[in-house]
Motif scaffolding. Sequence first.
Motif, PDB file in Angstrom:
ATOM      1  N   ARG A 137     -32.816   9.733  25.115  1.00  0.00           N
ATOM      2  CA  ARG A 137     -33.480   8.820  24.042  1.00  0.00           C
ATOM      3  C   ARG A 137     -33.993   9.669  22.975  1.00  0.00           C
ATOM      4  O   ARG A 137     -34.368  10.607  23.224  1.00  0.00           O
ATOM      5  N   GLU A 138     -34.033   8.911  21.997  1.00  0.00           N
ATOM      6  CA  GLU A 138     -34.485   9.851  20.763  1.00  0.00           C
ATOM      7  C   GLU A 138     -35.778  10.370  20.784  1.00  0.00           C
ATOM      8  O   GLU A 138     -36.270  11.510  20.397  1.00  0.00           O
ATOM      9  N   ALA A 139     -36.814   9.844  21.561  1.00  0.00           N
ATOM     10  CA  ALA A 139     -37.774   9.933  22.020  1.00  0.00           C
ATOM     11  C   ALA A 139     -38.232  11.188  22.739  1.00  0.00           C
ATOM     12  O   ALA A 139     -38.925  12.064  22.690  1.00  0.00           O
ATOM     13  N   ASP A 140     -37.106  11.569  23.420  1.00  0.00           N
ATOM     14  CA  ASP A 140     -37.045  12.662  24.366  1.00  0.00           C
ATOM     15  C   ASP A 140     -36.294  13.956  23.731  1.00  0.00           C
ATOM     16  O   ASP A 140     -36.001  14.895  24.631  1.00  0.00           O
ATOM     17  N   LEU A 141     -36.084  13.861  22.609  1.00  0.00           N
ATOM     18  CA  LEU A 141     -35.036  15.105  22.069  1.00  0.00           C
ATOM     19  C   LEU A 141     -35.742  16.384  21.999  1.00  0.00           C
ATOM     20  O   LEU A 141     -35.329  17.344  22.575  1.00  0.00           O
ATOM     21  N   GLU A 142     -37.101  16.407  21.672  1.00  0.00           N
ATOM     22  CA  GLU A 142     -37.911  17.715  21.625  1.00  0.00           C
ATOM     23  C   GLU A 142     -37.966  18.519  22.912  1.00  0.00           C
ATOM     24  O   GLU A 142     -37.621  19.653  23.064  1.00  0.00           O
ATOM     25  N   PRO A 143     -38.316  17.876  23.899  1.00  0.00           N
ATOM     26  CA  PRO A 143     -38.451  18.404  25.311  1.00  0.00           C
ATOM     27  C   PRO A 143     -37.110  18.986  25.767  1.00  0.00           C
ATOM     28  O   PRO A 143     -37.150  20.099  26.131  1.00  0.00           O
ATOM     29  N   LEU A 144     -35.967  18.174  25.354  1.00  0.00           N
ATOM     30  CA  LEU A 144     -34.663  18.559  25.958  1.00  0.00           C
ATOM     31  C   LEU A 144     -34.268  19.882  25.103  1.00  0.00           C
ATOM     32  O   LEU A 144     -33.819  20.757  25.583  1.00  0.00           O
TER      33      LEU A 144
END
Length: 226
Positions: A137-144
Motif C-alpha cells: 500500500r502506498e502508505a507502507d512504502l517507507e518501512p518497506l
Amino acid sequence: MTAPELADRLAAVRSRIADAVREAGRDERELTTIVVTKFHGAWLVRELYGLGVRTFGESRHQEARQKSRELGDLAGLHWHFIGQLQSNKAAQATDYAEVVHSVDRPSLADALSAAARPVGCFLQLNLTEDPHRGGVREADLEPLAERVLGAPNLRLLGVMAVAPLDEQPRRAFARVRAASQRLLRIAPDAGFISAGMSGDYPEAILEGATHLRIGSAITGKRPDRG
Ligand SMILES: *Cc1c(COP(=O)(O)O)cnc(C)c1O
C-alpha cells in the motif's frame, strides 16, 4: 508468427517510445525497455535476441528458470522478474534474475537478501483498494524501503506499479511519480520508475517511467497460459 512480424512490431514500439520521449522532453537513454516474454517459448526470446533485444521480463518462476537455462548459450542476456514471487522461491529467482520488480513485503525482501548475489529491487505499489493485488500500500512504502536499504545484498532501484483498469493510466502514473518522489527523500539513489505496459507505455513515459515492461505489443498475443 513469423520473424518479420516480430521485427515490425518491435520497430513500431520503438518508434512510439521515441515519440513519447520527444513529447515528454526526455532523453531516450534514461529508458530501459524490458520485453516481457511470459508464456512464450524460449525460441521467441532467441528471435528477439537476434533483433537486438537483451533485456527480458518473466513473471513465473518455474517458467523463467527453465527458459533462462535453455538460453544459457546467449551472451549478455538480462532477466528481470516482474511477477508475484513466493518468499521460498526468492533465492532461486536470483540465480537468473538481476532485478526483481515485485518486492512488496518485508518477508520477501529478507528472503531475497539471503541470495548469493546482489539483486536490484523495485518496490511494487498496489494502486488499487484490493489487498489481493500484488504490491505494498502506498502508505507502507517507507518501512518497506527501509527494510531493503538495510539488506546488504539488495540494491533499491525505485518503485514499480501496474495501472489499475478503472483509472486513467496518466493519473495512475502520476501517483507512482509522487511515490517515487517520497522514496527519494529516504533513498536518494532509488529514482527509477518501472511502469508502462503494452496499453499504456506512452503515458508512463510522460510521467517519468524509466523501465517499461512491454509484452504483447511486441510479442503478439500470448499463448494460453500453460
Ligand atoms: C504481463 C506483464 C506485463 C506486460 O504486459 P503486456 O500488456 O503484454 O505488455 C507487464 N508487467 C507485468 C507485471 C506483467 O505481468
